[in-house]
Design a protein around this motif. Sequence first.
Motif, PDB file in Angstrom:
ATOM      1  N   GLU A  58      18.033  45.304 116.316  1.00 23.15           N
ATOM      2  CA  GLU A  58      18.320  43.927 115.903  1.00 23.15           C
ATOM      3  C   GLU A  58      19.542  43.741 114.968  1.00 23.15           C
ATOM      4  OE1 GLU A  58      15.115  41.770 115.003  1.00 23.15           O
ATOM      5  OE2 GLU A  58      13.937  42.120 116.779  1.00 23.15           O
ATOM      6  N   GLU A  59      19.949  44.807 114.343  1.00 24.41           N
ATOM      7  CA  GLU A  59      20.909  44.937 113.576  1.00 24.41           C
ATOM      8  C   GLU A  59      22.182  45.031 113.984  1.00 24.41           C
ATOM      9  OE1 GLU A  59      19.871  47.957 110.725  1.00 24.41           O
ATOM     10  OE2 GLU A  59      17.816  47.542 110.304  1.00 24.41           O
ATOM     11  N   GLU A  60      22.978  44.215 113.207  1.00 27.40           N
ATOM     12  CA  GLU A  60      24.394  44.452 113.983  1.00 27.40           C
ATOM     13  C   GLU A  60      25.184  45.679 113.501  1.00 27.40           C
ATOM     14  OE1 GLU A  60      27.823  43.190 115.829  1.00 27.40           O
ATOM     15  OE2 GLU A  60      25.964  42.038 115.616  1.00 27.40           O
ATOM     16  N   GLU A  61      24.837  46.058 112.442  1.00 27.92           N
ATOM     17  CA  GLU A  61      25.416  47.653 112.311  1.00 27.92           C
ATOM     18  C   GLU A  61      25.000  48.508 112.977  1.00 27.92           C
ATOM     19  OE1 GLU A  61      24.778  50.601 108.160  1.00 27.92           O
ATOM     20  OE2 GLU A  61      25.007  48.629 107.931  1.00 27.92           O
ATOM     21  N   SER A  62      23.756  48.372 113.563  1.00 25.62           N
ATOM     22  CA  SER A  62      23.349  49.611 114.392  1.00 25.62           C
ATOM     23  C   SER A  62      23.986  49.529 116.014  1.00 25.62           C
ATOM     24  CB  SER A  62      21.934  49.369 114.933  1.00 25.62           C
ATOM     25  OG  SER A  62      21.159  49.871 113.745  1.00 25.62           O
ATOM     26  N   ARG A  63      24.330  48.405 115.959  1.00 28.83           N
ATOM     27  CA  ARG A  63      25.052  47.918 117.486  1.00 28.83           C
ATOM     28  C   ARG A  63      26.472  48.519 117.258  1.00 28.83           C
ATOM     29  NH1 ARG A  63      22.780  42.075 118.725  1.00 28.83           N
ATOM     30  NH2 ARG A  63      20.800  42.645 119.417  1.00 28.83           N
ATOM     31  N   MET A  64      27.136  48.247 116.242  1.00 35.11           N
ATOM     32  CA  MET A  64      28.510  48.605 115.903  1.00 35.11           C
ATOM     33  C   MET A  64      28.490  50.270 115.958  1.00 35.11           C
ATOM     34  SD  MET A  64      29.996  46.110 113.228  1.00 35.11           S
ATOM     35  CE  MET A  64      31.281  46.762 113.114  1.00 35.11           C
ATOM     36  N   ARG A  65      27.388  50.698 115.466  1.00 36.47           N
ATOM     37  CA  ARG A  65      27.293  52.511 115.536  1.00 36.47           C
ATOM     38  C   ARG A  65      27.353  52.782 116.917  1.00 36.47           C
ATOM     39  NH1 ARG A  65      28.801  56.964 114.537  1.00 36.47           N
ATOM     40  NH2 ARG A  65      27.256  58.669 114.490  1.00 36.47           N
ATOM     41  N   ALA A  66      26.421  52.230 117.739  1.00 35.33           N
ATOM     42  CA  ALA A  66      26.275  52.413 119.185  1.00 35.33           C
ATOM     43  C   ALA A  66      27.724  52.352 119.976  1.00 35.33           C
ATOM     44  CB  ALA A  66      25.079  51.676 119.803  1.00 35.33           C
ATOM     45  N   GLU A  67      28.590  51.469 119.437  1.00 33.92           N
ATOM     46  CA  GLU A  67      29.616  51.367 120.201  1.00 33.92           C
ATOM     47  C   GLU A  67      30.580  52.269 119.807  1.00 33.92           C
ATOM     48  OE1 GLU A  67      33.234  47.960 120.475  1.00 33.92           O
ATOM     49  OE2 GLU A  67      31.243  47.272 120.213  1.00 33.92           O
ATOM     50  N   GLU A  68      30.571  52.596 118.512  1.00 30.53           N
ATOM     51  CA  GLU A  68      31.447  53.969 118.093  1.00 30.53           C
ATOM     52  C   GLU A  68      30.925  55.292 118.727  1.00 30.53           C
ATOM     53  OE1 GLU A  68      31.427  56.180 113.756  1.00 30.53           O
ATOM     54  OE2 GLU A  68      31.698  54.059 113.809  1.00 30.53           O
ATOM     55  N   MET A  69      29.783  55.268 118.942  1.00 32.59           N
ATOM     56  CA  MET A  69      29.174  56.539 119.622  1.00 32.59           C
ATOM     57  C   MET A  69      29.670  56.608 120.999  1.00 32.59           C
ATOM     58  SD  MET A  69      25.296  56.977 118.015  1.00 32.59           S
ATOM     59  CE  MET A  69      25.012  58.376 118.774  1.00 32.59           C
ATOM     60  N   VAL A  70      29.698  55.377 121.607  1.00 31.26           N
ATOM     61  CA  VAL A  70      30.181  55.364 123.212  1.00 31.26           C
ATOM     62  C   VAL A  70      31.397  55.527 123.199  1.00 31.26           C
ATOM     63  CG1 VAL A  70      30.561  53.770 125.047  1.00 31.26           C
ATOM     64  CG2 VAL A  70      28.458  53.590 124.017  1.00 31.26           C
ATOM     65  N   ASN A  71      32.439  55.210 122.298  1.00 34.67           N
ATOM     66  CA  ASN A  71      33.920  55.599 122.410  1.00 34.67           C
ATOM     67  C   ASN A  71      34.144  56.908 122.122  1.00 34.67           C
ATOM     68  OD1 ASN A  71      34.488  52.738 122.767  1.00 34.67           O
ATOM     69  ND2 ASN A  71      34.762  52.289 120.315  1.00 34.67           N
ATOM     70  N   GLN A  72      33.203  57.531 120.926  1.00 27.60           N
ATOM     71  CA  GLN A  72      33.266  59.115 120.973  1.00 27.60           C
ATOM     72  C   GLN A  72      32.934  59.886 122.081  1.00 27.60           C
ATOM     73  OE1 GLN A  72      30.710  59.881 117.523  1.00 27.60           O
ATOM     74  NE2 GLN A  72      32.322  59.023 116.145  1.00 27.60           N
ATOM     75  N   LEU A  73      31.993  59.261 122.749  1.00 31.30           N
ATOM     76  CA  LEU A  73      31.832  60.037 124.214  1.00 31.30           C
ATOM     77  C   LEU A  73      32.669  60.118 125.186  1.00 31.30           C
ATOM     78  CD1 LEU A  73      27.901  59.460 124.668  1.00 31.30           C
ATOM     79  CD2 LEU A  73      29.205  61.673 124.410  1.00 31.30           C
ATOM     80  N   CYS A  74      33.440  58.707 125.029  1.00 30.72           N
ATOM     81  CA  CYS A  74      34.503  58.742 126.259  1.00 30.72           C
ATOM     82  C   CYS A  74      35.658  59.646 125.974  1.00 30.72           C
ATOM     83  CB  CYS A  74      34.908  57.132 126.105  1.00 30.72           C
ATOM     84  SG  CYS A  74      33.778  56.070 126.828  1.00 30.72           S
ATOM     85  N   GLU A  75      35.838  59.687 124.384  1.00 29.03           N
ATOM     86  CA  GLU A  75      37.042  60.713 124.226  1.00 29.03           C
ATOM     87  C   GLU A  75      36.603  62.160 124.506  1.00 29.03           C
ATOM     88  OE1 GLU A  75      40.069  60.280 122.879  1.00 29.03           O
ATOM     89  OE2 GLU A  75      39.448  58.037 122.991  1.00 29.03           O
ATOM     90  N   LYS A  76      35.226  62.400 124.431  1.00 29.32           N
ATOM     91  CA  LYS A  76      35.321  64.022 124.766  1.00 29.32           C
ATOM     92  C   LYS A  76      35.210  63.946 126.265  1.00 29.32           C
ATOM     93  CE  LYS A  76      31.509  65.014 121.514  1.00 29.32           C
ATOM     94  NZ  LYS A  76      30.206  65.469 120.934  1.00 29.32           N
ATOM     95  N   ILE A  77      34.829  63.115 127.006  1.00 29.14           N
ATOM     96  CA  ILE A  77      35.037  63.026 128.413  1.00 29.14           C
ATOM     97  C   ILE A  77      36.539  63.343 128.974  1.00 29.14           C
ATOM     98  CG2 ILE A  77      34.408  62.097 130.748  1.00 29.14           C
ATOM     99  CD1 ILE A  77      31.930  61.018 129.265  1.00 29.14           C
ATOM    100  N   ARG A  78      37.354  62.418 128.567  1.00 26.97           N
ATOM    101  CA  ARG A  78      38.564  62.363 128.738  1.00 26.97           C
ATOM    102  C   ARG A  78      39.229  63.820 128.483  1.00 26.97           C
ATOM    103  NH1 ARG A  78      40.323  56.884 126.149  1.00 26.97           N
ATOM    104  NH2 ARG A  78      38.728  55.589 127.702  1.00 26.97           N
TER     105      ARG A  78
END
Length: 130
Positions: free
Chosen positions: A110-130
């Motif tokens: 429910e915390e906005e900061e946790s969701r932002m951290r999740a979005e940041e982790m998704v972006n990092q995963l995308c960078e690893k895959i590319r």
Amino acid sequence: MGLGIGLGVVQMVTLNLISSSNLKGMIEGKSIISMFFSMVMIGGYLVVMELFQSIQRQQQKQAKLEQMALERRYQYDYYQKAYTRSEAIRDMRHDMRNQLQAIQYLFHSEEEESRMRAEEMVNQLCEKIR
């Protein structure tokens, strides 16, 4: 030429010389000694030829064994590298699964900061895959 075949040739030559019409002339003088030494030389030649052929066969067997050992070593190296790569892929899949579970947990928070951290982790995963 095998040693048995070579000795057969020596026997044939001896019989031909003995049965020839010049037997009386060969027995007289030094012809019989000459014939004996000729036979010894032919026999020696055949023995030496058999020895060389035996050595050549042994060298061919040795070369074949060395080639087979080299091929086995290459196969071992290949399978060793394939195993190492599969282990690396297995570890990477395990890490990605853990990261995706953490992202899923953070997205449902429910915390906005946790969701932002999740979005940041998704972006990092995308960078690893590319």
